[in-house]
Each structure stands twice: as C-alpha cells, then as structure tokens.
Design an enzyme around this catalytic site. Structure first.
Site, mmCIF file in Angstrom:
data_model
loop_
_atom_site.group_PDB
_atom_site.id
_atom_site.type_symbol
_atom_site.label_atom_id
_atom_site.label_comp_id
_atom_site.label_asym_id
_atom_site.label_seq_id
_atom_site.Cartn_x
_atom_site.Cartn_y
_atom_site.Cartn_z
ATOM 1 C CG ASP A 53 -0.210 -0.431 2.648
ATOM 2 O OD1 ASP A 53 0.935 -0.248 2.627
ATOM 3 O OD2 ASP A 53 -1.151 -0.065 3.499
ATOM 4 C CB SER A 54 4.574 1.662 -0.201
ATOM 5 O OG SER A 54 4.715 0.590 -0.718
ATOM 6 C CG ASP A 92 0.306 -4.143 2.169
ATOM 7 O OD1 ASP A 92 0.566 -4.884 3.052
ATOM 8 O OD2 ASP A 92 1.114 -3.222 1.972
ATOM 9 C CE LYS A 122 3.292 -5.957 3.595
ATOM 10 N NZ LYS A 122 2.682 -4.783 4.495
ATOM 11 C CD GLU A 124 0.328 -1.698 7.636
ATOM 12 O OE1 GLU A 124 0.211 -0.756 8.802
ATOM 13 O OE2 GLU A 124 0.952 -1.337 6.975
ATOM 14 C CD GLU A 191 7.824 -0.452 7.574
ATOM 15 O OE1 GLU A 191 6.939 -0.848 7.149
ATOM 16 O OE2 GLU A 191 7.795 0.716 7.198
HETATM 17 O O1 KIV Z 1 3.734 -1.242 1.611
HETATM 18 C C1 KIV Z 1 4.992 -1.496 1.732
HETATM 19 O O2 KIV Z 1 5.425 -1.231 0.673
HETATM 20 C C2 KIV Z 1 5.250 -2.324 2.959
HETATM 21 C C3 KIV Z 1 6.810 -2.483 2.761
HETATM 22 C C4 KIV Z 1 7.292 -1.338 3.530
HETATM 23 C C5 KIV Z 1 6.915 -3.609 3.677
HETATM 24 O O3 KIV Z 1 4.388 -2.722 3.717
#
Ligand code: KIV
Length: 273
Positions: A53-54, A92, A122, A124, A191
C-alpha cells in the site's frame, strides 16, 4: 547456505519460502505496482513481489498509506500479476478493509485473490487483528503479517521512528509474532525495529521473517522499489540502500529528449517513414 539456488525453481510458493528459511537461504522481496516494473523484477529473480500500500505514497503521491482503496490495490495487483512468471505475489489489504471486522476482512481478501490473481495478502497488526487473520486463512488464503512500524497506524504512533525499543513494546511484538505464527500466517514482515529484537523473533518463530530496517539476522529483506532505485530522493532512512540513481538517469534522458525535440534533432530520417 545451500548450493541449491531458488533461481532454478519455476514458481515460488509458501512451501518453498518455508524451505528457504529451513536451509538458511535468504528471501529477497521488493515492492512493485505496475506491469512493466513487475516484469523486470520478476525476470531478475526476486522471490516475493509485494504490491504494497506504499503505492499510496510512491504511485499516487499521498503523504500516508491510508487513502489507497481496495479497488486501487486490486488494479495495481492485477497489473503486477499479469507480468509475473516466477515470483510469489503478496498484496497489502488497505487500511479500513480488514481491521475490526473479520467478515469484511474475508470479503476484502477474497476480492483481492479473485480479481487480481495474486497469491497471498498482507495485513498489519498482531493480537488485535487475530480474528480477521483466522477468518482469511480459513478461506485458504495465505496471510503475511506485518509488525513493528505499521504505516497504517501512523497517526497512533505520531512518528516514523524505530518501534519496540522499550521492553514492553518489544515483549508485545514477540507475543504478536507467536500469535501470527499460531494462526497460520506463512511469513511476517518486521519494519524498523532493533536488530536484536528482530533476530529473536526470527529465531523464535518457524515461519520466514522478512525485515525492512530490522537488521541482517532475519530470513529475508524487503525494500520499496522506488526508494532502492533512487526514484524517490527525499526519503533516506538509515536502512535504505540505494542501488541506482534512476532520478538522475531519467532526468538526463528527459532533458536530452526535450533538447532534441526543440532543436529538431528528433526524429531524424531513419526514425521517419
Ligand atoms: O507497503 C509497503 O511497501 C510495505 C513494505 C514497506 C513492507 O508494507
């Protein structure tokens, strides 16, 4: 380290990732959000592609990961999946699509898997999202956990500094890692936490632990593609190793192109019909 390299294996699976941990072969993971970049990173031999989600930051220009939607994540993920032949693709689940509501978590995970063709999701958090994790896993969807600095909770933390430096937070993180393992997660991202704590987690749980700013004593590493390629220049945390300066390479190419157009050196006769 085994002489049996994962590069010769056709398609990475959770089973192969588990074997890599067992034989001490480090797992490589990078983010990607579009077809063209995913094709290059897959062909280079990366083990896991994270459609993170980056994307909210590096693709859409938001300050945080919070605004990106499930539909947008599915769009990025399906573009990546179309490019990939070998890597394991993890997506994510975005903020607001799984926390506190396990039915919604399951619906979100199923939409990602069905509509993008990705291989895993994924999420969190630890104990607080256990119900959602269990529900997603019960549908046969592999889940990767994410502990430590969890960017979807940035307004709770108030800062992007190193997490779990204090004993209480470190103890909770270790407990959360055990909970995620017990639930059936196939891997965990850690992280921005102290290297000694990350080492302890990697030694405690039997599933692969992938670090970003978590030192070298874990089972693999992940970076955001735009950061390691030097496309984003304003973000330079200590853990980031920049492997290229693509911002400079691209700026030079764009400037040369502009100059050639203005001076009528492009196109020439051989570039014309
Ligand atoms: O969203 C993302 O890129 C991440 C990484 C920093 C692990 O969760």
């Amino acid at each position: 380290m085994s002489v049996h390299s994962s590069a010769s294996i056709k398609r990475i699976t959770t089973h192969i990732l588990q074997e890599m941990k067992q034989r001490g072969e480090k797992i490589s993971m990078l983010t990607a959000y579009d077809y063209s970049m995913a094709k290059i990173v897959d062909a280079a031999g990366i083990d896991i592609i994270l459609v993170g989600d980056s994307a909210s930051n590096v693709m859409a220009g938001h300050e945080t990961t919070l605004p990106i939607t499930l539909d947008q994540m599915i769009y990025h993920a399906s573009s990546v999946v179309r490019a990939v032949k070998r890597s394991f693709v993890v997506v994510d689940i975005p903020f607001g699509s799984y926390q506190g509501n396990s039915s919604e978590a399951l619906r979100s995970a199923i939409r990602i898997m069905k509509e993008s063709g990705a291989h895993a999701v994924k999420v969190e958090g630890g104990a607080e999202i256990k119900e959602s994790v269990v529900r997603i896993l019960s549908a046969g969807v592999p889940v990767m956990g994410h502990l430590g600095l969890t960017p979807q909770s940035i307004y709770k933390f108030g800062t992007y500094t190193v997490r779990a430096k204090e004993d209480a937070e470190a103890a909770k993180l270790l407990e959360d890692a055990k909970i995620l393992e017990e639930c059936g997660c196939f891997a965990i991202v850690l992280e921005k936490i102290p290297a000694a704590l990350a080492k302890k987690v990697a030694e405690t749980v039997s599933i692969p632990v992938i670090g970003i700013g978590a030192g070298g004593d874990v089972d693999g590493q992940v970076l955001v593609m735009h950061d390691m390629l030097g496309i984003t220049q304003e973000f330079k945390p200590r853990f980031l190793r920049q492997y290229a300066d693509l911002q400079q390479v691209m700026t030079d190419a764009f400037k040369n192109y502009i100059q050639d157009v203005k001076s009528q050196h492009f196109p020439n006769d051989s570039e014309s019909y």
